[in-house]
Design a protein around this motif. Structure first.
Motif, short mmCIF file in Angstrom:
data_model
loop_
_atom_site.label_atom_id
_atom_site.label_comp_id
_atom_site.label_asym_id
_atom_site.label_seq_id
_atom_site.Cartn_x
_atom_site.Cartn_y
_atom_site.Cartn_z
N GLY A 1 -117.52 19.81 -0.89
CA GLY A 1 -116.65 18.75 -0.41
C GLY A 1 -116.20 18.87 1.02
N LYS A 2 -116.71 19.85 1.74
CA LYS A 2 -116.32 20.06 3.13
C LYS A 2 -117.53 19.97 4.05
CE LYS A 2 -112.24 22.91 2.24
NZ LYS A 2 -111.52 24.17 2.59
N VAL B 1 -121.93 27.85 0.68
CA VAL B 1 -123.34 28.11 0.96
C VAL B 1 -123.44 28.51 2.43
CG1 VAL B 1 -125.67 27.17 1.05
CG2 VAL B 1 -124.11 26.47 -0.79
N TYR B 2 -124.05 29.63 2.67
CA TYR B 2 -124.18 30.15 4.04
C TYR B 2 -125.59 29.85 4.56
CZ TYR B 2 -119.69 32.45 3.87
OH TYR B 2 -118.33 32.69 3.82
N TYR B 3 -125.64 29.30 5.77
CA TYR B 3 -126.90 28.91 6.39
C TYR B 3 -127.13 29.69 7.68
CZ TYR B 3 -126.63 24.78 3.37
OH TYR B 3 -126.55 23.94 2.30
N CYS B 4 -128.36 30.11 7.86
CA CYS B 4 -128.80 30.68 9.12
C CYS B 4 -129.36 29.55 9.97
CB CYS B 4 -129.86 31.73 8.83
SG CYS B 4 -130.58 32.51 10.26
N ALA B 5 -129.16 29.62 11.30
CA ALA B 5 -129.64 28.56 12.17
C ALA B 5 -130.03 29.13 13.53
CB ALA B 5 -128.57 27.48 12.35
N ALA B 6 -130.86 28.39 14.26
CA ALA B 6 -131.31 28.81 15.59
C ALA B 6 -131.19 27.65 16.56
CB ALA B 6 -132.74 29.33 15.55
#
Length: 122
Positions: free
Chosen positions: A42-43, A93-98
């Motif tokens: 919800g965020k 939920v944790y996301y990796c990003a570049a």
């Protein structure tokens, strides 16, 4: 384009530690910054931490400063997020990003992993 795969999520209790890993493959040399974001139910997705791919100062969101540590292993093309003193509000939920430049904005990151769930029980 660079491909990102996260590992290490799970269910832990408040006060516990967890380490997330993000393995990068593809054209990693064209990217400047690796980062972690998270999204709770919800965020909106929010910035957590970033590290320049070739070294330099790390940067953290105020909510995790002093508890989380981002690091990188250039030889393994991997970035890590060490999370200590976890709180229930860290559940997301944790996301990796570049990205190609230093930023904390979601829209500036153009490569994303699939995400890994972190749940912290009280």
């Amino acid at each position: 384009q660079v491909q990102l795969v996260e590992f290490g999520g799970g269910l832990v209790q408040a006060g516990d530690s967890l380490r997330l890993s993000c393995a990068a493959s593809g054209r990693t040399s064209s990217y400047w910054v690796g980062a972690w974001f998270r999204q709770a139910p919800g965020k909106e997705r929010e910035f957590v931490a970033r590290v320049p791919w070739t070294g330099g100062d790390t940067y953290y969101a105020d909510s995790v400063k002093g508890r989380f540590t981002i690091s990188k292993d250039s030889a393994k093309n991997t970035i890590y997020l060490q999370m200590n003193s976890l709180k229930p509000e860290d559940t997301a939920v944790y996301y990796c990003a570049a990205a190609w430049f230093l930023s904390t904005m979601v829209n500036d990151y153009n490569s994303w992993g699939q995400g890994t769930q972190v749940t912290v029980s009280s």
